[in-house]
Design an enzyme around this catalytic site. Structure first.
Site, PDB file in Angstrom:
ATOM      1  N   LYS A 203      -0.393  10.830  -6.418  1.00  0.00           N
ATOM      2  CA  LYS A 203      -1.407  11.426  -7.347  1.00  0.00           C
ATOM      3  C   LYS A 203      -1.718  12.935  -7.157  1.00  0.00           C
ATOM      4  O   LYS A 203      -1.995  13.696  -8.323  1.00  0.00           O
ATOM      5  CB  LYS A 203      -2.745  10.722  -6.904  1.00  0.00           C
ATOM      6  CG  LYS A 203      -3.902  10.901  -7.867  1.00  0.00           C
ATOM      7  CD  LYS A 203      -5.034   9.793  -7.407  1.00  0.00           C
ATOM      8  CE  LYS A 203      -6.236   9.861  -8.526  1.00  0.00           C
ATOM      9  NZ  LYS A 203      -7.263   8.932  -8.195  1.00  0.00           N
ATOM     10  N   GLU A 209       3.333  12.272   3.582  1.00  0.00           N
ATOM     11  CA  GLU A 209       4.797  11.396   3.965  1.00  0.00           C
ATOM     12  C   GLU A 209       5.503  11.408   2.675  1.00  0.00           C
ATOM     13  O   GLU A 209       6.629  11.623   2.794  1.00  0.00           O
ATOM     14  CB  GLU A 209       4.176  10.067   4.140  1.00  0.00           C
ATOM     15  CG  GLU A 209       3.259   9.977   5.348  1.00  0.00           C
ATOM     16  CD  GLU A 209       1.638   9.918   5.081  1.00  0.00           C
ATOM     17  OE1 GLU A 209       0.916   9.352   5.810  1.00  0.00           O
ATOM     18  OE2 GLU A 209       1.594  10.480   4.076  1.00  0.00           O
ATOM     19  N   GLY A 261      -5.340   4.555  -6.708  1.00  0.00           N
ATOM     20  CA  GLY A 261      -3.934   4.481  -6.057  1.00  0.00           C
ATOM     21  C   GLY A 261      -3.589   2.922  -5.972  1.00  0.00           C
ATOM     22  O   GLY A 261      -2.605   2.216  -6.441  1.00  0.00           O
ATOM     23  N   ARG A 262      -4.616   2.022  -5.470  1.00  0.00           N
ATOM     24  CA  ARG A 262      -4.224   0.563  -5.233  1.00  0.00           C
ATOM     25  C   ARG A 262      -4.349  -0.150  -6.563  1.00  0.00           C
ATOM     26  O   ARG A 262      -4.081  -1.447  -6.602  1.00  0.00           O
ATOM     27  CB  ARG A 262      -4.864   0.256  -4.242  1.00  0.00           C
ATOM     28  CG  ARG A 262      -6.405   0.441  -4.314  1.00  0.00           C
ATOM     29  CD  ARG A 262      -7.354   0.261  -2.902  1.00  0.00           C
ATOM     30  NE  ARG A 262      -8.577   0.263  -2.837  1.00  0.00           N
ATOM     31  CZ  ARG A 262      -9.188   1.712  -2.738  1.00  0.00           C
ATOM     32  NH1 ARG A 262      -8.263   2.730  -2.676  1.00  0.00           N
ATOM     33  NH2 ARG A 262     -10.454   1.673  -2.857  1.00  0.00           N
ATOM     34  N   GLU A 347      -8.697  -1.693   1.876  1.00  0.00           N
ATOM     35  CA  GLU A 347      -9.111  -0.378   1.455  1.00  0.00           C
ATOM     36  C   GLU A 347     -10.057  -0.506   0.502  1.00  0.00           C
ATOM     37  O   GLU A 347     -10.796   0.476   0.681  1.00  0.00           O
ATOM     38  CB  GLU A 347      -7.774   0.220   0.986  1.00  0.00           C
ATOM     39  CG  GLU A 347      -8.108   2.047   0.900  1.00  0.00           C
ATOM     40  CD  GLU A 347      -6.720   2.527   0.495  1.00  0.00           C
ATOM     41  OE1 GLU A 347      -5.762   3.015   1.545  1.00  0.00           O
ATOM     42  OE2 GLU A 347      -6.494   2.622  -0.532  1.00  0.00           O
ATOM     43  N   HIS A 378       6.470 -21.560  10.240  1.00  0.00           N
ATOM     44  CA  HIS A 378       6.900 -21.505  11.529  1.00  0.00           C
ATOM     45  C   HIS A 378       6.676 -20.255  12.262  1.00  0.00           C
ATOM     46  O   HIS A 378       7.408 -19.787  13.283  1.00  0.00           O
ATOM     47  CB  HIS A 378       8.447 -21.283  11.339  1.00  0.00           C
ATOM     48  CG  HIS A 378       9.178 -22.514  10.606  1.00  0.00           C
ATOM     49  ND1 HIS A 378       9.406 -23.828  11.441  1.00  0.00           N
ATOM     50  CD2 HIS A 378       9.152 -23.047   9.443  1.00  0.00           C
ATOM     51  CE1 HIS A 378       9.919 -24.697  10.803  1.00  0.00           C
ATOM     52  NE2 HIS A 378       9.792 -24.393   9.309  1.00  0.00           N
ATOM     53  N   LYS A 509      -5.516  11.599   8.695  1.00  0.00           N
ATOM     54  CA  LYS A 509      -4.353  12.741   8.057  1.00  0.00           C
ATOM     55  C   LYS A 509      -4.724  13.923   8.380  1.00  0.00           C
ATOM     56  O   LYS A 509      -4.034  14.776   8.782  1.00  0.00           O
ATOM     57  CB  LYS A 509      -4.781  12.382   6.464  1.00  0.00           C
ATOM     58  CG  LYS A 509      -4.072  11.193   5.939  1.00  0.00           C
ATOM     59  CD  LYS A 509      -4.291  11.316   4.258  1.00  0.00           C
ATOM     60  CE  LYS A 509      -3.557  10.275   3.582  1.00  0.00           C
ATOM     61  NZ  LYS A 509      -3.849  10.406   2.070  1.00  0.00           N
TER      62      LYS A 509
END
Length: 541
Positions: A203, A209, A261-262, A347, A378, A509
């Site tokens: 963005k 990262e 973002g999400r 978030e 399982h 960050k």
């Protein structure tokens, strides 16, 4: 006392009473339960009848929704008001999937024409790559895409690709999110730089990262391509196009700051997926989400799928103190759904203060975890069946998981029968007397049956919601994701928190940058806590 707080107190009181009423018994005493607590929306069917609420609890939850003015807050969201109050922004992901002739406005500014123009550019780009009209620097068609992003720039597109990718895709789409160089190394393995497109999604185009991984990909391209040709292989998706261009992107696709973002997979953030799947498929995803938007806007609260899904969670968290929820998609294509929901919900609603900055008076969002069925059975299902904590479950069940099975229901039955059985077992359970009788009928001695029966007892009365879809079509996937988006919003309204900022992401960050500066200096800085300083020294050896 406000109407909201009165309704919260009533819900808590009813929930305490409901805690003693077993879910299974409700079907006998509440004849209309299945119909009243089932809802169809945009091609999905939700069954909430196995939740812990009685008919009275269900009504108390609806009263809470009314007291919180869900309809008014919903109108503010779709009306482009500053529902993200800490950042003074509108939140308009529904505008991204609206029809081209829509008229969405962000804080009064018209945005739909800009959305349509970006979408048209994406469609043309996807079509040109698919036809070979758009090529790399060596005039060769693209055969692979490396999508670089993290968080919302990765999880949504990755979910779409997993859910909808053909068994033999014409374009090899690979995702890189982890800053560990191994992730990039695996993504680039076996690819040809001359036929690979790198799409960098950030963005702000400052995400640490993402830019670290983008630099690795650019260096890889530079080994085979001249600087003049590299621009054809680098595409930026960002709200800061000038930064992307300065970095080296030969082309950029934009989105605005009212796209969280999400919530951004409906935008150019999913450019890679739109190219690899084909524009027509991506457009159908938007159509499915749009259908859920229309349902959310039009349906009465008592038959509104996102509202009811949210109320079930609020009832469990706030009414019964259940602070975790598991999501089990019974479709391999939806294997990334739990990870996507972890970001979307935790978030969004993992907040400690209300919209006005005062401490929350509720528990807010629970821990979300999950695995695709039948894998989870399982693994952690042992605990949700017999552990002392009650963990509500959500089963996402697909009737036909592959084209091959469309004409043979028995091909899918082993998968979805497991989902139905797990939900039933969580609710019904098994008493110690039943366990003892089973052991005796299987030939166990009285002593052995007495010894083993407690271990084979299931408490039952554990709630679940089941979401059904006919097939993993683009429309169904779009509707499912939009359902969860609106659910998250409704919960935020009830808890009176801002679901659209994420300040909790920022502190780590900032500190990471400070630690990197210490590493570059060769020693911990003064004032660094002893534990972190010692760990840093050991890692720098």
């Amino acid at each position: 006392m406000t109407a909201r707080n009165q309704a919260l107190d009533m819900l808590r009181a009813v929930a305490r009473k409901d805690a003693g009423a077993r879910i299974l018994h409700q079907f006998a005493t509440d004849q209309g339960r299945t119909e009243r607590m089932g809802v169809e929306a945009a091609g999905l069917y939700l069954d909430l009848s196995k939740q812990s609420w009685t008919a009275e609890g269900f009504e108390a939850a609806l009263d809470l929704a009314r007291a919180c003015d869900i309809e008014g807050r919903r109108a503010a969201l779709f009306g482009g008001e500053a529902v993200n109050n800490t950042e003074g922004r509108a939140v308009l992901h529904p505008a991204l999937r609206a029809a081209d002739d829509a008229d969405f406005r962000a804080l009064g500014e018209p945005v739909s024409k800009e959305v349509a123009a970006t979408r048209a550019g994406m469609a043309q780009f996807a079509t040109d790559i698919g036809s070979g009209a758009e090529t790399g620097g060596a005039k060769q068609p693209f055969t692979a895409i490396v999508h670089i992003g993290i968080g919302g720039s990765d999880l949504g597109p990755r979910l779409l690709w997993d859910a909808l990718r053909p068994l033999e895709p014409t374009i090899d789409l690979r995702f890189v999110a982890n800053i560990d160089p191994r992730d990039m190394g695996e993504a680039l393995a076996g690819l040809d730089p001359e036929t690979t497109l790198v799409v960098v999604v950030s963005k702000t185009f400052t995400t640490q990262e993402t830019l670290a991984n983008a630099d690795l990909a650019k260096a890889w391209l530079a080994e085979s391509l001249s600087p003049r040709r590299m621009g054809k292989h680098l595409v930026g998706v960002t709200a800061a196009p000038e930064k992307a261009e300065a970095w080296g992107c030969g082309r950029t696709f934009g989105f605005r700051d009212w796209v969280g973002g999400r919530y951004s997979l409906w935008s150019a953030v999913s450019l890679s997926v739109a190219v690899a799947l084909g524009w027509d498929v991506f457009e159908r995803v938007l159509e499915g989400a749009r259908a859920m938007d229309e349902h959310f806007l039009a349906a009465d609260l008592e038959k509104n799928a996102p509202v009811l899904l949210a109320l079930a969670q609020v009832f469990n968290v706030e009414g019964l103190g259940r602070h975790a929820r598991t999501v089990a998609p019974y479709a391999h294509g939806l294997r990334r759904l739990p990870a996507f929901l972890q970001q979307l919900e935790m978030e969004s609603n993992g907040k400690r203060v209300k919209r006005d900055g005062t401490p929350v008076d509720t528990a807010t969002g629970p821990i979300v975890f999950g695995e695709p069925g039948t894998n989870g059975q399982h693994a952690f299902f042992q605990q949700i069946h017999q552990g002392p904590q009650v963990v509500p479950a959500e089963f996402v069940v697909v009737a036909h998981t592959s084209d091959a099975a469309m004409d043979a229901r028995e091909g899918d039955a082993p998968l979805w029968s497991n989902a139905l059985a797990q939900a039933q077992a969580l609710m019904v359970g098994k008493t110690e007397a039943e366990a003892r009788a089973e052991l005796l009928s299987a030939g166990a001695s009285e002593a052995e049956a007495e010894r083993l029966a407690p271990h084979k007892t299931f408490p039952g009365d554990r709630p679940s919601t089941t979401i059904l879809m006919d097939a993993l079509t683009p429309e169904a996937v779009g509707a499912l994701i939009a359902l969860y988006e609106h659910k998250t919003f409704v919960e935020g309204v009830i808890w009176d928190i801002n679901s659209f900022d994420q300040w909790g992401v920022e502190l780590g960050k900032v500190l990471a940058k400070a630690i990197l500066q210490d590493v570059q200096a060769g020693e911990p800085s003064e004032g660094l806590d002893p534990s972190t300083a010692e760990l840093m020294k050991r890692l720098m050896v």
